[in-house]
Scaffold this active site. Structure first.
Site, PDB file in Angstrom:
ATOM      1  N   ALA A  43       0.855  -1.188   0.000  1.00 20.85           N
ATOM      2  CA  ALA A  43       0.000   0.000   0.000  1.00 20.85           C
ATOM      3  C   ALA A  43       0.887   1.233   0.000  1.00 20.85           C
ATOM      4  O   ALA A  43       1.788   1.357   0.840  1.00 20.85           O
ATOM      5  CB  ALA A  43      -0.900  -0.001   1.230  1.00 20.85           C
ATOM      6  N   GLY A 134      19.364   0.844  12.522  1.00 17.93           N
ATOM      7  CA  GLY A 134      19.188   0.268  11.184  1.00 17.93           C
ATOM      8  C   GLY A 134      19.558  -1.204  11.092  1.00 17.93           C
ATOM      9  O   GLY A 134      18.903  -2.062  11.679  1.00 17.93           O
ATOM     10  N   LYS A 205      15.742   6.291  19.895  1.00 19.09           N
ATOM     11  CA  LYS A 205      16.428   4.993  19.880  1.00 19.09           C
ATOM     12  C   LYS A 205      16.979   4.659  21.269  1.00 19.09           C
ATOM     13  O   LYS A 205      16.901   3.513  21.728  1.00 19.09           O
ATOM     14  CB  LYS A 205      17.549   5.020  18.838  1.00 19.09           C
ATOM     15  CG  LYS A 205      17.024   5.181  17.410  1.00 19.09           C
ATOM     16  CD  LYS A 205      18.125   5.576  16.438  1.00 19.09           C
ATOM     17  CE  LYS A 205      17.581   5.813  15.039  1.00 19.09           C
ATOM     18  NZ  LYS A 205      18.557   6.463  14.149  1.00 19.09           N
ATOM     19  N   GLY A 302      19.611   3.501   5.557  1.00 13.46           N
ATOM     20  CA  GLY A 302      19.811   3.089   4.164  1.00 13.46           C
ATOM     21  C   GLY A 302      18.872   1.953   3.795  1.00 13.46           C
ATOM     22  O   GLY A 302      18.333   1.267   4.656  1.00 13.46           O
TER      23      GLY A 302
HETATM   24  N1  HSE Z   1      18.022   9.776  10.228  1.00 10.43           N
HETATM   25  C1  HSE Z   1      18.639   8.675  10.905  1.00 10.43           C
HETATM   26  C2  HSE Z   1      20.137   8.837  10.886  1.00 10.43           C
HETATM   27  C3  HSE Z   1      18.322   7.336  10.331  1.00 10.43           C
HETATM   28  O1  HSE Z   1      20.655   9.832  10.382  1.00 10.43           O
HETATM   29  O2  HSE Z   1      20.804   7.975  11.438  1.00 10.43           O
HETATM   30  C4  HSE Z   1      16.957   6.890  10.681  1.00 10.43           C
HETATM   31  O3  HSE Z   1      16.764   6.855  12.050  1.00 10.43           O
END
Ligand code: HSE
Length: 436
Positions: A43, A134, A205, A302
């Site tokens: 979606a 990530g 985070k 990424g």
């Molecule tokens: N914008 C974040 C960074 C990645 O620059 O690490 C996504 O959390």
């Protein structure tokens, strides 16, 4: 056995990476998961973009609710981001009995308690490896690999944009504003980089890691958040002369009185491995009582790196979705009934060392008055550096590194020092951690 059916909400950078990696590695993933994993429906408001990515391998719709309502979909992957519609859709997916995978750190740091409670009530999994650092499997490491340990602290470079900016500032001696523009040109920084440069993304985070490390609810509202916008090239230079690098760290630490949860620029010894993490890379150090320090390094953002984490969650869910919900790994590592109400300490109660830069009149007795104020507040000096004044110059910089002290005490001492007529500009204060 029929492949697990996945519905993807949003097919931007991470979504298209997820599609591509699942396609490319489908046979190995099937051998690991015990079943194939197939993205059946995508979606996205931009259906043309979605169709360009998936071709005729998946159905494309422009209505996320059609995916949630589809009884053939087993897992919903939320890659929309933000706290708005993403929250509504995640809660609706849970209510519809779907397992959820999300990369949405903001959503979990702010609304995680509500989302995990809803998932528990419904007996579904909410997996979020991609939400922190990530592609680095730090959630898996904290929640499972280090499960024997009493975690003492976690400290991480968990925002690639700011680490890229700090690396460039240090290696090229440039100021923040110049490097930010360059980072935007290269596509490292968003057009609106506020969440990155103000430390908010890192705090999301750190909040999630704190909950998993110490068995407490997520409490983003209690995090102390400072970004890098005020950082000056001069301080990066002085730090280097003293053997330190400045990094934007997310830190969470267990103390007798509570838990520290903070994001701010931090001096760390240049000899530490994490001090040498450069560019847009991420790294997290976890200190466990049994294992000691462990370091996790990799790409924090990424397309395919983040897809790597999303697909790891899809494999976990594929393996576990038939298991009794009580025997799955708890969302926050600790059994839900075992989360504790340990307080998050206000910043004034945090214990840390400091780097101070004072622009002072270069005359007799100035240093003595400053060091007396520190002594009166029971703050011990670790190192001291004074810039040699140029010929005829009547002012200089004094740099002081302190030993650990309580932040509130440092604030009181700083107010006294700032009031001295021989202190000529606002004092620069940056926290320092040895990470030993
Ligand atoms: N914008 C974040 C960074 C990645 O620059 O690490 C996504 O959390």
């Amino acid at each position: 056995m029929k492949p697990v059916q996945v519905g993807l909400l949003g097919i931007g950078t991470v979504g298209s990476g997820t599609f591509k990696v699942l396609q490319r590695n489908q046979e190995e993933i099937r051998r690991r998961a015990g079943r194939g994993i197939r993205i059946a429906t995508v979606a996205d408001l931009d259906t043309a973009r979605a169709s360009a990515v998936v071709g005729d391998h998946a159905k494309v719709v422009n209505d996320a609710r059609a995916v949630i309502a589809d009884p053939t979909i087993d897992i919903v992957v939320e890659l929309i981001g933000g706290y708005g519609i993403a929250k509504t859709l995640v809660l609706e997916a849970i209510a519809a009995g779907k397992h959820v995978v999300t990369a949405n750190k903001a959503l979990l740091a702010v609304h995680g308690n509500e989302i995990f409670a809803a998932a528990r009530a419904k007996g579904v999994m909410v997996a979020f490896e991609a939400a922190v650092a990530g592609g680095i499997p730090i959630i898996k490491a904290l929640r499972e690999g280090l499960t024997a340990n009493r975690i003492e602290w976690v400290a991480g470079i968990i925002n690639g944009t700011t680490n890229f900016i700090l690396s460039e500032m240090r290696s090229k001696g440039l100021d923040f504003g110049v490097v930010l523009k360059e980072a935007q040109r290269l596509g490292y920084a968003e057009a609106d980089p506020t969440f990155d440069i103000e430390g908010v993304d890192a705090a999301h985070k750190a909040t999630i890691m704190s909950a998993i490390a110490f068995g407490v609810p997520v409490q983003f509202d209690k995090a102390h958040v400072e970004g890098i916008t005020a950082l000056q090239a001069a301080d990066i230079r002085y730090a280097e002369q003293l053997g330190y690098r400045i990094k934007l760290l997310g830190i969470t630490r267990r103390r007798d009185t509570g838990i520290e949860l903070r994001v701010h620029p931090t001096l760390i010894p240049a000899t530490r491995l994490i001090a040498n993490v450069e560019g847009a890379m991420n790294a997290v150090v976890v200190m466990g009582d049994a294992v000691g320090p462990t370091l996790y390094y990799g790409k924090g953002a990424g397309s395919e790196p983040t897809a790597s984490a999303v697909i790891a969650d899809l494999v976990d869910i594929t393996r576990l979705h038939t298991a009794d919900p009580d025997h799955r790994v708890p969302h926050l590592a600790f059994q839900p009934g075992e989360l504790q109400a340990t307080p998050i300490l206000p910043i004034d109660e945090v214990v840390t060392a400091f780097y101070l830069r004072l622009q002072v009149a270069d005359q007799a007795g100035v240093l003595a008055r400053i060091t007396t104020i520190l002594a009166e507040h029971d703050i011990s000096i670790d190192a001291l550096l004074q810039r040699e004044s140029a010929e005829g110059e009547r002012q200089t910089d004094v740099i002081i590194l302190t030993h650990d002290t309580v932040e509130g005490r440092m604030k009181a001492a700083l107010a006294k020092m700032q009031a001295l007529p021989t202190v000529l500009a606002p004092i620069v204060k940056i926290r320092k951690e040895e990470l030993s």
